[in-house]
Design a protein around this motif. Structure first.
Motif, PDB file in Angstrom:
ATOM      1  N   PRO A 173     -14.868  -1.993   4.867  1.00 25.86           N
ATOM      2  CA  PRO A 173     -13.987  -1.520   3.790  1.00 25.86           C
ATOM      3  C   PRO A 173     -12.616  -2.191   3.769  1.00 25.86           C
ATOM      4  CG  PRO A 173     -15.135   0.327   4.775  1.00 25.86           C
ATOM      5  CD  PRO A 173     -15.400  -0.864   5.661  1.00 25.86           C
ATOM      6  N   LEU A 174     -12.212  -2.802   4.878  1.00 30.94           N
ATOM      7  CA  LEU A 174     -10.921  -3.491   4.905  1.00 30.94           C
ATOM      8  C   LEU A 174     -10.908  -4.690   3.965  1.00 30.94           C
ATOM      9  CD1 LEU A 174     -10.171  -3.385   8.746  1.00 30.94           C
ATOM     10  CD2 LEU A 174      -9.275  -1.884   6.949  1.00 30.94           C
ATOM     11  N   ALA A 175     -12.095  -5.152   3.556  1.00 27.54           N
ATOM     12  CA  ALA A 175     -12.162  -6.248   2.593  1.00 27.54           C
ATOM     13  C   ALA A 175     -11.497  -5.850   1.282  1.00 27.54           C
ATOM     14  CB  ALA A 175     -13.617  -6.654   2.358  1.00 27.54           C
ATOM     15  N   PHE A 176     -11.630  -4.579   0.895  1.00 33.18           N
ATOM     16  CA  PHE A 176     -10.998  -4.107  -0.327  1.00 33.18           C
ATOM     17  C   PHE A 176      -9.475  -4.104  -0.194  1.00 33.18           C
ATOM     18  CE2 PHE A 176     -15.261  -2.274  -0.572  1.00 33.18           C
ATOM     19  CZ  PHE A 176     -15.628  -2.629  -1.866  1.00 33.18           C
ATOM     20  N   LEU A 177      -8.988  -3.812   1.006  1.00 28.76           N
ATOM     21  CA  LEU A 177      -7.546  -3.849   1.257  1.00 28.76           C
ATOM     22  C   LEU A 177      -7.018  -5.267   1.063  1.00 28.76           C
ATOM     23  CD1 LEU A 177      -4.843  -2.737   2.287  1.00 28.76           C
ATOM     24  CD2 LEU A 177      -5.684  -3.086   4.631  1.00 28.76           C
ATOM     25  N   MET A 187      -3.906  -9.146  -2.196  1.00 29.60           N
ATOM     26  CA  MET A 187      -3.837 -10.435  -2.872  1.00 29.60           C
ATOM     27  C   MET A 187      -3.639 -10.258  -4.375  1.00 29.60           C
ATOM     28  SD  MET A 187      -4.136 -12.956  -0.663  1.00 29.60           S
ATOM     29  CE  MET A 187      -3.035 -11.965   0.345  1.00 29.60           C
ATOM     30  N   ASN A 188      -4.286  -9.255  -4.931  1.00 32.30           N
ATOM     31  CA  ASN A 188      -4.174  -8.984  -6.364  1.00 32.30           C
ATOM     32  C   ASN A 188      -2.763  -8.544  -6.725  1.00 32.30           C
ATOM     33  OD1 ASN A 188      -4.850  -8.576  -9.041  1.00 32.30           O
ATOM     34  ND2 ASN A 188      -6.645  -7.329  -8.597  1.00 32.30           N
ATOM     35  N   ARG A 189      -2.199  -7.663  -5.932  1.00 34.83           N
ATOM     36  CA  ARG A 189      -0.856  -7.162  -6.210  1.00 34.83           C
ATOM     37  C   ARG A 189       0.195  -8.265  -6.080  1.00 34.83           C
ATOM     38  NH1 ARG A 189       1.115  -3.641  -9.228  1.00 34.83           N
ATOM     39  NH2 ARG A 189       0.064  -1.852  -8.266  1.00 34.83           N
ATOM     40  N   VAL A 190       0.057  -9.083  -5.048  1.00 36.10           N
ATOM     41  CA  VAL A 190       1.089 -10.086  -4.772  1.00 36.10           C
ATOM     42  C   VAL A 190       0.935 -11.334  -5.631  1.00 36.10           C
ATOM     43  CG1 VAL A 190       2.109 -11.569  -2.998  1.00 36.10           C
ATOM     44  CG2 VAL A 190       1.376  -9.242  -2.407  1.00 36.10           C
ATOM     45  N   TYR A 191      -0.311 -11.803  -5.806  1.00 34.92           N
ATOM     46  CA  TYR A 191      -0.526 -13.085  -6.479  1.00 34.92           C
ATOM     47  C   TYR A 191      -1.236 -12.990  -7.822  1.00 34.92           C
ATOM     48  CZ  TYR A 191       0.679 -14.904  -1.876  1.00 34.92           C
ATOM     49  OH  TYR A 191       1.326 -15.191  -0.706  1.00 34.92           O
ATOM     50  N   GLY A 192      -1.908 -11.864  -8.108  1.00 34.06           N
ATOM     51  CA  GLY A 192      -2.601 -11.721  -9.376  1.00 34.06           C
ATOM     52  C   GLY A 192      -4.104 -11.810  -9.237  1.00 34.06           C
ATOM     53  N   PRO A 193      -4.847 -11.523 -10.316  1.00 32.57           N
ATOM     54  CA  PRO A 193      -6.311 -11.458 -10.261  1.00 32.57           C
ATOM     55  C   PRO A 193      -6.994 -12.793  -9.977  1.00 32.57           C
ATOM     56  CG  PRO A 193      -5.532 -11.262 -12.531  1.00 32.57           C
ATOM     57  CD  PRO A 193      -4.328 -11.155 -11.652  1.00 32.57           C
ATOM     58  N   VAL A 249       8.621  -9.731  -0.477  1.00 28.89           N
ATOM     59  CA  VAL A 249       9.920 -10.259  -0.043  1.00 28.89           C
ATOM     60  C   VAL A 249       9.783 -11.725   0.337  1.00 28.89           C
ATOM     61  CG1 VAL A 249      11.702 -10.145   1.737  1.00 28.89           C
ATOM     62  CG2 VAL A 249      10.813  -8.043   0.706  1.00 28.89           C
ATOM     63  N   GLN A 250       8.710 -12.073   1.050  1.00 30.48           N
ATOM     64  CA  GLN A 250       8.512 -13.456   1.471  1.00 30.48           C
ATOM     65  C   GLN A 250       8.275 -14.371   0.284  1.00 30.48           C
ATOM     66  OE1 GLN A 250       5.241 -13.059   4.215  1.00 30.48           O
ATOM     67  NE2 GLN A 250       6.548 -12.505   5.940  1.00 30.48           N
ATOM     68  N   VAL A 251       7.487 -13.896  -0.680  1.00 34.73           N
ATOM     69  CA  VAL A 251       7.197 -14.710  -1.872  1.00 34.73           C
ATOM     70  C   VAL A 251       8.458 -14.927  -2.689  1.00 34.73           C
ATOM     71  CG1 VAL A 251       5.961 -14.734  -4.071  1.00 34.73           C
ATOM     72  CG2 VAL A 251       4.771 -14.049  -2.001  1.00 34.73           C
ATOM     73  N   ALA A 252       9.272 -13.855  -2.779  1.00 35.46           N
ATOM     74  CA  ALA A 252      10.528 -13.960  -3.545  1.00 35.46           C
ATOM     75  C   ALA A 252      11.499 -14.924  -2.887  1.00 35.46           C
ATOM     76  CB  ALA A 252      11.150 -12.575  -3.685  1.00 35.46           C
ATOM     77  N   ALA A 256      -6.049   3.382   3.825  1.00 35.06           N
ATOM     78  CA  ALA A 256      -5.581   2.016   3.589  1.00 35.06           C
ATOM     79  C   ALA A 256      -4.378   1.944   2.662  1.00 35.06           C
ATOM     80  CB  ALA A 256      -6.717   1.166   3.020  1.00 35.06           C
ATOM     81  N   LEU A 257      -4.057   3.039   1.979  1.00 40.21           N
ATOM     82  CA  LEU A 257      -2.883   3.028   1.105  1.00 40.21           C
ATOM     83  C   LEU A 257      -1.603   2.768   1.891  1.00 40.21           C
ATOM     84  CD1 LEU A 257      -3.656   5.985  -1.326  1.00 40.21           C
ATOM     85  CD2 LEU A 257      -3.719   3.539  -1.837  1.00 40.21           C
ATOM     86  N   VAL A 258      -1.567   3.234   3.134  1.00 40.89           N
ATOM     87  CA  VAL A 258      -0.366   3.037   3.961  1.00 40.89           C
ATOM     88  C   VAL A 258      -0.164   1.561   4.297  1.00 40.89           C
ATOM     89  CG1 VAL A 258       0.758   3.585   6.142  1.00 40.89           C
ATOM     90  CG2 VAL A 258      -0.454   5.370   4.888  1.00 40.89           C
ATOM     91  N   PRO A 259      -1.140   0.883   4.916  1.00 41.46           N
ATOM     92  CA  PRO A 259      -0.944  -0.547   5.173  1.00 41.46           C
ATOM     93  C   PRO A 259      -0.795  -1.356   3.889  1.00 41.46           C
ATOM     94  CG  PRO A 259      -3.191   0.119   5.703  1.00 41.46           C
ATOM     95  CD  PRO A 259      -2.406   1.364   5.500  1.00 41.46           C
ATOM     96  N   PHE A 260      -1.464  -0.949   2.808  1.00 38.82           N
ATOM     97  CA  PHE A 260      -1.317  -1.656   1.529  1.00 38.82           C
ATOM     98  C   PHE A 260       0.149  -1.670   1.111  1.00 38.82           C
ATOM     99  CE2 PHE A 260      -0.759  -1.362  -3.069  1.00 38.82           C
ATOM    100  CZ  PHE A 260      -1.396  -2.518  -3.496  1.00 38.82           C
ATOM    101  N   ARG A 261       0.775  -0.512   1.138  1.00 38.71           N
ATOM    102  CA  ARG A 261       2.187  -0.400   0.733  1.00 38.71           C
ATOM    103  C   ARG A 261       3.085  -1.252   1.621  1.00 38.71           C
ATOM    104  NH1 ARG A 261       5.212   0.806  -3.705  1.00 38.71           N
ATOM    105  NH2 ARG A 261       6.917   2.257  -3.297  1.00 38.71           N
ATOM    106  N   LEU A 262       2.870  -1.197   2.921  1.00 32.91           N
ATOM    107  CA  LEU A 262       3.716  -1.929   3.863  1.00 32.91           C
ATOM    108  C   LEU A 262       3.522  -3.441   3.748  1.00 32.91           C
ATOM    109  CD1 LEU A 262       3.291   0.353   7.013  1.00 32.91           C
ATOM    110  CD2 LEU A 262       5.221   0.267   5.431  1.00 32.91           C
ATOM    111  N   ILE A 263       2.255  -3.876   3.670  1.00 31.54           N
ATOM    112  CA  ILE A 263       1.970  -5.314   3.594  1.00 31.54           C
ATOM    113  C   ILE A 263       2.482  -5.908   2.292  1.00 31.54           C
ATOM    114  CG2 ILE A 263       0.136  -7.048   3.511  1.00 31.54           C
ATOM    115  CD1 ILE A 263      -1.532  -5.158   5.295  1.00 31.54           C
ATOM    116  N   VAL A 264       2.283  -5.201   1.181  1.00 32.02           N
ATOM    117  CA  VAL A 264       2.750  -5.698  -0.113  1.00 32.02           C
ATOM    118  C   VAL A 264       4.264  -5.831  -0.126  1.00 32.02           C
ATOM    119  CG1 VAL A 264       3.031  -5.067  -2.547  1.00 32.02           C
ATOM    120  CG2 VAL A 264       0.786  -4.920  -1.469  1.00 32.02           C
ATOM    121  N   ARG A 265       4.961  -4.858   0.416  1.00 34.41           N
ATOM    122  CA  ARG A 265       6.422  -4.936   0.476  1.00 34.41           C
ATOM    123  C   ARG A 265       6.882  -6.168   1.248  1.00 34.41           C
ATOM    124  NH1 ARG A 265       8.719   1.177   1.771  1.00 34.41           N
ATOM    125  NH2 ARG A 265       8.687   1.949  -0.392  1.00 34.41           N
TER     126      ARG A 265
END
Length: 206
Positions: A38-42, A47-53, A203-206, A190-199
């Motif tokens: 299931p971590l594959a969905f994470l 990747m979708n949130r940060v870079y797009g579909p 920042v790194q992408v910006a 997985a919502l917890v690591p999703f939020r932390l990793i995306v944040r």
């Protein structure tokens, strides 16, 4: 493509680990692979949130290729009851992964403007449900025995109480329901690591 390398490596690691751990039982209804896959969905959702579909789909395709390689290797390894990976398992695994992950990307993209948790949760729940239904049906349903006549799946179609408690159903349905339950639980966790990793990645992408 370099920016997607962490996602591709993470997806590849999850796919490989899941293919190995699925050989190890956890209790009566699960394998250890049920907790890693299931971590594959994470990874896809990050990747979708940060870079797009588009980039997310490329990461999915990389994971699919790794999965095909793992399935091929598994067909060459003989276990106690034959190849570790049968044709039906290979077909079910590949089709389930690709369909569910692409659907995950589409649902996430449709909901990306909502509350931060809405897209990853909804897309993962939809993708996980489709993934479970496709894999277990193709791999073990007696109705699809024609896909691989030489593969005896009668053991998976033995009638037993669902999860040992419910109405009588083929064993593979109990396996599917247990697997689906783990996916749903991990979708919430997985919502917890999703939020932390995306944040951090934003920042790194910006």
């Amino acid at each position: 493509m370099i920016r997607l390398l962490p996602g591709i490596l993470a997806m590849a690691a999850i796919v490989v680990a899941s293919n190995v751990l699925v050989q190890i039982l956890f209790g009566q209804w699960l394998t250890w692979g049920a907790f890693t896959y299931p971590l594959a969905f994470l990874v896809t959702d990050v990747m979708n949130r940060v870079y797009g579909p588009g980039p997310a789909r490329r990461v999915v395709f990389a994971g699919f290729v790794v999965g095909v390689i793992c399935s091929f290797v598994g067909t060459q390894i003989q276990g106690e009851f034959g190849p570790l990976v049968t044709l039906r398992i290979a077909m079910g695994s590949g089709l389930a992964f690709l369909t569910a992950q692409i659907l995950d990307v589409a649902v996430f993209d449709r909901l990306r403007q909502g509350r931060w948790w809405r897209a990853p949760l909804a897309s993962t729940l939809v993708g996980s449900t489709v993934d479970t239904a496709i894999f277990f049906t193709i791999a073990f349903s007696g109705a699809l025995a024609f896909l691989e006549p030489g593969n005896d799946v009668s053991w998976a179609n033995e009638s037993l109480p669902l999860l040992g408690l419910g109405p009588t159903a083929p064993l593979w349905l109990s396996l599917a329901v247990a697997d689906w339950g783990v996916k749903l639980a991990l979708a919430l966790i997985a919502l917890v690591p999703f939020r932390l990793i995306v944040r951090r990645m934003t920042v790194q992408v910006a």
